[in-house]
Write an enzyme that holds these catalytic residues in place. Structure first.
Site, PDB file in Angstrom:
ATOM      1  N   HIS A 191       0.829  -1.214   0.000  1.00  0.00           N
ATOM      2  CA  HIS A 191       0.000   0.000   0.000  1.00  0.00           C
ATOM      3  C   HIS A 191       0.859   1.257   0.000  1.00  0.00           C
ATOM      4  CE1 HIS A 191      -3.911  -2.004   1.502  1.00  0.00           C
ATOM      5  NE2 HIS A 191      -3.791  -1.991   0.194  1.00  0.00           N
ATOM      6  N   ARG A 298      -7.527  -4.630 -14.635  1.00  0.00           N
ATOM      7  CA  ARG A 298      -7.289  -5.828 -13.824  1.00  0.00           C
ATOM      8  C   ARG A 298      -8.228  -5.813 -12.616  1.00  0.00           C
ATOM      9  NH1 ARG A 298      -1.447  -4.627 -15.157  1.00  0.00           N
ATOM     10  NH2 ARG A 298      -0.613  -6.528 -16.074  1.00  0.00           N
ATOM     11  N   ARG A 334     -11.235  -7.014 -17.818  1.00  0.00           N
ATOM     12  CA  ARG A 334     -10.816  -8.415 -17.753  1.00  0.00           C
ATOM     13  C   ARG A 334     -11.509  -9.066 -16.568  1.00  0.00           C
ATOM     14  NH1 ARG A 334      -4.703 -10.059 -16.688  1.00  0.00           N
ATOM     15  NH2 ARG A 334      -5.106  -9.325 -14.578  1.00  0.00           N
ATOM     16  N   GLU A 433      -2.237 -15.928 -23.470  1.00  0.00           N
ATOM     17  CA  GLU A 433      -1.111 -15.925 -22.541  1.00  0.00           C
ATOM     18  C   GLU A 433      -0.612 -17.322 -22.209  1.00  0.00           C
ATOM     19  OE1 GLU A 433      -2.176 -13.395 -19.235  1.00  0.00           O
ATOM     20  OE2 GLU A 433      -4.172 -14.234 -19.065  1.00  0.00           O
ATOM     21  N   ASN A 456       3.249 -11.064 -20.219  1.00  0.00           N
ATOM     22  CA  ASN A 456       3.819 -11.355 -18.889  1.00  0.00           C
ATOM     23  C   ASN A 456       3.696 -12.850 -18.595  1.00  0.00           C
ATOM     24  OD1 ASN A 456       3.990  -8.628 -18.803  1.00  0.00           O
ATOM     25  ND2 ASN A 456       2.324  -8.325 -17.354  1.00  0.00           N
ATOM     26  N   ASP A 457       2.508 -13.383 -18.871  1.00  0.00           N
ATOM     27  CA  ASP A 457       2.314 -14.812 -18.649  1.00  0.00           C
ATOM     28  C   ASP A 457       2.812 -15.647 -19.821  1.00  0.00           C
ATOM     29  OD1 ASP A 457       1.252 -15.312 -16.059  1.00  0.00           O
ATOM     30  OD2 ASP A 457      -0.544 -14.213 -16.664  1.00  0.00           O
ATOM     31  N   CYS A 504      -0.906  -6.459 -24.202  1.00  0.00           N
ATOM     32  CA  CYS A 504      -1.060  -5.706 -22.953  1.00  0.00           C
ATOM     33  C   CYS A 504      -0.072  -6.125 -21.862  1.00  0.00           C
ATOM     34  CB  CYS A 504      -2.498  -5.800 -22.446  1.00  0.00           C
ATOM     35  SG  CYS A 504      -2.989  -7.471 -22.043  1.00  0.00           S
TER      36      CYS A 504
HETATM   37  C1  PEP Z   1      -0.074 -10.637 -18.852  1.00  0.00           C
HETATM   38  O1  PEP Z   1      -0.015 -11.777 -18.377  1.00  0.00           O
HETATM   39  O2  PEP Z   1       0.684 -10.227 -19.751  1.00  0.00           O
HETATM   40  C2  PEP Z   1      -1.054  -9.666 -18.347  1.00  0.00           C
HETATM   41  C3  PEP Z   1      -1.198  -8.503 -18.927  1.00  0.00           C
HETATM   42  O3  PEP Z   1      -1.793 -10.005 -17.272  1.00  0.00           O
HETATM   43  P1  PEP Z   1      -1.235 -10.006 -15.757  1.00  0.00           P
HETATM   44  O4  PEP Z   1       0.084  -9.297 -15.749  1.00  0.00           O
HETATM   45  O5  PEP Z   1      -2.276  -9.332 -14.949  1.00  0.00           O
HETATM   46  O6  PEP Z   1      -1.131 -11.479 -15.474  1.00  0.00           O
HETATM   47 MG    MG Z   2      -1.630 -12.583 -17.221  1.00  0.00          MG
END
Ligand code: PEP
Ligand code: MG
Length: 579
Positions: A191, A298, A334, A433, A456-457, A504
């Protein structure tokens, strides 16, 4: 001179003298009181609670006015804890039954609360322990009558160095001369980090022992973008950073001017830059940075607010405020990406052995249909008010997508029966992803209105490298040739199928990858709002024809290192300030 590396939680560069804040640990003796002193201790306790609640109320109102309701909501939790009759009764019982002094009794009970939070599996809930510490300090300060270090009297700009600051302490920095913050503790999702970021104060956390290594009035350079703190810099470093500070200042001023200009390449191709948000208040910041919509909201961050699951109304209110902030612009909501490291582990009786491969995201929703439908109804209700799109995360096969759509249809029927308006043809998209979704992309594209690539995933699952594990962090890179080829194939399939495609993951906000992404034909990028101006500048500095040549060459390399070096060089050529 010493350079320390931590986690850059809030971007920007600051150079100033340090003020070191001692750990505000009160020494509370094991003190007992006589029978006749008990009423006075109980009275002291009552006054302590009242004064603490009054302080929190003031803080909450100021925060709501300055930073929005979401940041203020952090202090709802503090208020909630201090308003509980049970907490007060437990402390009072220690005073009357064991003759503890009020401060000692309060510490005993609140330490018990902290232990309970510390034992939680979910890291987000575990971080709540800091809020309980925050509450404890506030109450003890009232009970023993000590003020903390007073920063209000400062006359020159300073960099605040501390072991660990609470969200309340940071929230109070707005009225001081503190221009940057360095902390031993803390991480991106604490936080304290969320508040400091929203106040626009550069900050580096997780520096381990910075508060022991810095003395008051040492000169410090803090680079919140790179996550660095330079203690007692030599002249060369100071000159370099002062020049950097000026360059950044000129660069940032230039970027602000770009706000209302389109993200168009020199050969006239228009890109769309969207933002990723976690909290509704960020929608407003995104608009200020020149966003063209929300590409990824998110929503699981709604679970940060309290331990209870959000109600349909709470979901709806959050979506409503995002739509209100962006007006006609698109908002891609999402659905809950719970699981893995977020929330669900602490709820289950037996934590999963391999949570990133476990019951997370869309899988969790499909096994918790009521929770899923609550959210879907709220999204549908919001769809009557703006350009809302719905996006399912972590889809790994067609059956999952079809099941999610069936639940969505159910939610639509619920609303129809109640006569609640919503958009029947709300666009439905999925995140790509997992390697499975990337490989089966053609079939998936037939059943959706849009896709968004979650790198990211996708990187973590393609390379089998945990995105949150610092021991393998050097192996986690979007520059890996396997990832880049996968991206090229996804975009190619989406273009052929004429399905809207965006990206994204964090990669979208890194200037280094812009040329490659544009070059493979990706023109929609969604990123942290702060990254938009830089990415826009990069796009405006190149042409798609050039980007296509760069992408083609990039795809010939065998190793991620060659890719990274090449993309860095090419990006530097078009805009040297970017890297
Ligand atoms: C991703 O996985 O790229 C993504 C945008 O989602 P998160 O980072 O919330 O898993
Ligand atoms: Mg993700």
């Amino acid at each position: 001179m010493e350079i320390k590396k931590g986690i850059g939680v809030s971007p920007g560069v600051a150079i100033a003298n340090a003020v070191v804040l001692d750990a505000e640990e009160y020494r509370i003796a094991h003190k007992t009181v006589r029978d006749e002193e008990i009423p006075a201790e109980l009275e002291r306790l009552a006054q302590g609670f009242e004064a603490s609640l009054a302080e929190i109320n003031t803080l909450r109102t100021t925060m709501a006015r300055q930073l929005g309701a979401d940041i203020a909501a952090i202090f709802d939790f503090h208020h909630g804890v201090l308003s509980q009759a049970r907490l007060r009764d437990q402390i009072a019982a220690l005073i009357t039954e064991r003759h503890y002094a009020a401060a000692f009794a309060a510490r005993e009970v609140l330490r018990g609360y902290q232990r309970r939070f510390l034992n939680m599996q979910d890291h987000i809930l575990r971080e709540r322990v800091r809020d309980v510490q925050d509450i404890e300090r506030r109450l003890l300060r009232q009970l023993i009558g000590q003020g903390g270090e007073n920063l209000a009297h400062l006359t020159d700009p300073v960099i605040l160095v501390a072991h660990d600051l609470t969200a309340s302490q940071i929230a109070n920095l707005g009225r001081t001369k503190v221009i940057a913050v360095a902390m031993d503790a803390g991480g991106l999702t604490s936080h304290a980090a969320i508040v400091v970021r929203s106040m626009g104060i550069p900050a580096v956390m997780g520096l381990k022992d910075v508060s022991a290594e810095v003395s008051g009035s040492d000169t410090i350079i803090l680079d919140g973008t790179k996550g660095l703190v330079v203690i007692r810099p030599d002249n060369e470093m100071l000159t370099e950073y002062r020049a950097e500070e000026q360059r950044m200042h000129a660069f940032v001023t230039g970027l602000i001017e770009l706000r209302d200009k389109p993200a168009v390449t020199q050969d006239g191709v228009r890109a769309t830059l969207l933002s990723n948000i976690e909290f509704p208040y960020e929608a407003k910041t995104s608009v200020e940075k020149g966003t063209e919509g929300i590409g990824l909201y998110r929503t699981e961050f709604l679970y940060l607010r309290s331990e209870a699951e959000p109600t349909e109304e709470e979901h709806y209110q959050a979506y409503h405020s995002v739509i209100k902030a962006v007006g006609e612009k698109p908002v891609t909501i999402r659905t809950l990406d719970l699981g893995a490291d977020k929330y669900t582990q602490s709820q289950s009786r037996e934590p999963e052995r391999n949570p990133f491969l476990g019951l997370r995201s869309i899988r969790y929703c499909l096994q918790n249909l009521e929770l899923f439908k609550v959210q879907l109804r709220a999204i549908l209700r919001a769809s009557a008010e703006g350009d809302v799109r719905i996006m399912f995360p972590l889809i790994s096969g067609l059956m999952e997508l079809r099941q999610a759509k069936i639940v969505l249809r159910d939610a639509m029927e619920d609303l129809e029966e109640m006569g609640v308006p919503f958009r029947q043809d709300i666009p439905i998209g999925i995140m790509i992803e997992t390697p499975a979704a990337a490989i089966q992309i053609k079939e998936l594209l037939r059943e959706v209105d849009f896709i968004s690539i979650g790198t990211n995933d996708l990187v973590q699952y393609t390379l089998a490298v945990d995105r949150g594990n610092e021991r393998v962090a050097s192996l986690y890179t979007a520059s890996h040739p396997a990832v880049l080829r996968m991206l090229r194939d996804i975009v190619r399939s989406a273009t052929r199928a004429q399905v809207e495609c965006s990206l994204c993951g964090e990669m979208a906000g890194e200037p280094m990858y812009v040329l490659f992404l544009l070059g493979i034909g990706l023109c929609q990028l969604s990123m942290a709002p702060n990254d938009i101006p830089e990415i826009k500048k990069t796009i405006r500095s190149t042409s798609v024809a050039h980007a296509a040549r760069v992408a083609k060459r990039t795809l010939t390399f065998d190793t991620d290192r060659q890719v990274t070096n090449y993309l860095r060089d090419e990006t530097r050529k078009i805009s040297p300030e970017l890297l």
